[in-house]
Design a protein around this motif. Sequence first.
Motif, PDB file in Angstrom:
ATOM      1  N   THR A 172      48.678 -28.685  48.078  1.00 34.47           N
ATOM      2  CA  THR A 172      47.584 -29.494  48.009  1.00 34.47           C
ATOM      3  C   THR A 172      47.365 -30.703  47.822  1.00 34.47           C
ATOM      4  OG1 THR A 172      47.411 -28.546  45.694  1.00 34.47           O
ATOM      5  CG2 THR A 172      47.140 -26.780  47.413  1.00 34.47           C
ATOM      6  N   LEU A 173      46.671 -31.831  48.147  1.00 30.40           N
ATOM      7  CA  LEU A 173      45.826 -32.776  47.581  1.00 30.40           C
ATOM      8  C   LEU A 173      44.384 -32.336  47.639  1.00 30.40           C
ATOM      9  CD1 LEU A 173      47.425 -35.625  45.892  1.00 30.40           C
ATOM     10  CD2 LEU A 173      47.327 -35.983  49.018  1.00 30.40           C
ATOM     11  N   TYR A 174      44.190 -33.341  46.626  1.00 33.60           N
ATOM     12  CA  TYR A 174      42.665 -33.920  46.472  1.00 33.60           C
ATOM     13  C   TYR A 174      42.326 -35.066  45.789  1.00 33.60           C
ATOM     14  CZ  TYR A 174      43.161 -28.814  46.274  1.00 33.60           C
ATOM     15  OH  TYR A 174      43.224 -26.756  46.558  1.00 33.60           O
ATOM     16  N   MET A 175      41.578 -35.255  47.114  1.00 33.53           N
ATOM     17  CA  MET A 175      41.537 -36.950  46.471  1.00 33.53           C
ATOM     18  C   MET A 175      39.753 -37.161  46.583  1.00 33.53           C
ATOM     19  SD  MET A 175      43.972 -38.434  49.409  1.00 33.53           S
ATOM     20  CE  MET A 175      43.902 -36.991  50.359  1.00 33.53           C
ATOM     21  N   GLN A 176      39.658 -37.563  45.552  1.00 31.02           N
ATOM     22  CA  GLN A 176      37.876 -38.552  45.022  1.00 31.02           C
ATOM     23  C   GLN A 176      38.187 -40.008  44.705  1.00 31.02           C
ATOM     24  OE1 GLN A 176      37.068 -36.681  41.530  1.00 31.02           O
ATOM     25  NE2 GLN A 176      34.470 -36.486  41.985  1.00 31.02           N
ATOM     26  N   ASP A 177      37.105 -40.087  45.612  1.00 33.57           N
ATOM     27  CA  ASP A 177      36.565 -40.947  46.029  1.00 33.57           C
ATOM     28  C   ASP A 177      36.566 -41.800  45.012  1.00 33.57           C
ATOM     29  OD1 ASP A 177      35.798 -44.254  46.494  1.00 33.57           O
ATOM     30  OD2 ASP A 177      36.149 -44.154  48.785  1.00 33.57           O
ATOM     31  N   ARG A 178      36.626 -42.882  43.747  1.00 37.77           N
ATOM     32  CA  ARG A 178      36.275 -43.101  42.630  1.00 37.77           C
ATOM     33  C   ARG A 178      34.755 -43.793  42.331  1.00 37.77           C
ATOM     34  NH1 ARG A 178      41.559 -45.610  39.787  1.00 37.77           N
ATOM     35  NH2 ARG A 178      42.578 -43.411  39.510  1.00 37.77           N
ATOM     36  N   GLN A 179      34.401 -44.414  43.826  1.00 35.20           N
ATOM     37  CA  GLN A 179      33.487 -44.861  44.253  1.00 35.20           C
ATOM     38  C   GLN A 179      31.738 -44.157  44.792  1.00 35.20           C
ATOM     39  OE1 GLN A 179      34.557 -48.721  46.233  1.00 35.20           O
ATOM     40  NE2 GLN A 179      34.645 -49.667  44.848  1.00 35.20           N
ATOM     41  N   THR A 180      32.362 -43.855  46.172  1.00 30.45           N
ATOM     42  CA  THR A 180      31.859 -42.843  46.389  1.00 30.45           C
ATOM     43  C   THR A 180      31.563 -41.266  46.055  1.00 30.45           C
ATOM     44  OG1 THR A 180      32.990 -42.385  48.340  1.00 30.45           O
ATOM     45  CG2 THR A 180      31.639 -44.007  48.471  1.00 30.45           C
ATOM     46  N   GLY A 181      32.733 -40.878  45.987  1.00 28.86           N
ATOM     47  CA  GLY A 181      32.571 -39.471  45.284  1.00 28.86           C
ATOM     48  C   GLY A 181      33.167 -38.909  46.419  1.00 28.86           C
ATOM     49  N   ARG A 182      33.784 -38.519  47.209  1.00 30.04           N
ATOM     50  CA  ARG A 182      33.509 -37.934  48.737  1.00 30.04           C
ATOM     51  C   ARG A 182      34.799 -37.826  48.459  1.00 30.04           C
ATOM     52  NH1 ARG A 182      32.022 -41.108  54.205  1.00 30.04           N
ATOM     53  NH2 ARG A 182      30.154 -41.297  53.973  1.00 30.04           N
ATOM     54  N   PHE A 183      35.308 -36.703  48.456  1.00 28.80           N
ATOM     55  CA  PHE A 183      36.591 -35.756  48.502  1.00 28.80           C
ATOM     56  C   PHE A 183      37.204 -35.491  49.956  1.00 28.80           C
ATOM     57  CE2 PHE A 183      35.207 -34.272  44.546  1.00 28.80           C
ATOM     58  CZ  PHE A 183      36.439 -33.736  43.837  1.00 28.80           C
ATOM     59  N   PHE A 184      38.525 -36.190  49.723  1.00 28.12           N
ATOM     60  CA  PHE A 184      40.033 -35.707  51.139  1.00 28.12           C
ATOM     61  C   PHE A 184      40.517 -34.517  50.709  1.00 28.12           C
ATOM     62  CE2 PHE A 184      37.490 -39.867  51.582  1.00 28.12           C
ATOM     63  CZ  PHE A 184      38.001 -40.206  53.057  1.00 28.12           C
ATOM     64  N   ILE A 185      40.253 -33.360  51.596  1.00 28.35           N
ATOM     65  CA  ILE A 185      41.374 -31.818  50.639  1.00 28.35           C
ATOM     66  C   ILE A 185      41.469 -31.578  51.743  1.00 28.35           C
ATOM     67  CG2 ILE A 185      41.064 -29.655  50.311  1.00 28.35           C
ATOM     68  CD1 ILE A 185      37.995 -30.766  49.657  1.00 28.35           C
ATOM     69  N   TYR A 186      43.306 -31.074  51.617  1.00 27.05           N
ATOM     70  CA  TYR A 186      44.434 -31.467  52.374  1.00 27.05           C
ATOM     71  C   TYR A 186      44.759 -30.552  51.539  1.00 27.05           C
ATOM     72  CZ  TYR A 186      48.995 -30.158  53.636  1.00 27.05           C
ATOM     73  OH  TYR A 186      50.071 -30.124  54.197  1.00 27.05           O
TER      74      TYR A 186
END
Length: 134
Positions: A116-130
């Motif tokens: 699993t990998l969850y990436m949270q953009d520090r500027q926009t707060g968007r999440f990219f989930i794998y």
Amino acid sequence: MKLAPILLLSVLLCFILSSCREKRSSNAEECYMLWAGEKPGKEVFAIHGQFWQSAHFTKEYIVYLELAPTLKWGAAFIKQNNLIKTNNIAILPTDTPAWFTPPQNVNLWKRSSGNTLYMQDRQTGRFFIYEEQL
């Protein structure tokens, strides 16, 4: 009298065979629903998605999501899933969708087990989930 067992067996067989289909979607909202078991609420917007689930009863799946959540949703998601902050980026498959390109400035999260990998953009707060459950 002998027709009833045959009819029952036919109906049961149809039910079993019809429920054993793999699921695929590239509709962001549908992918979120297949992954989370519910439609995105007012605190999260599904931007992109790709979902595959095996036909097996074990529910093997691979999901990619790009979400625009509220800060409250993001914090609750991290806490509810017991995510662990990490510096290691998972090796993504070669068939990762073209839109799955998180920015460089992200917080990385993972679960204690699984791919699993969850990436949270520090500027926009968007999440990219794998997530991959095989």
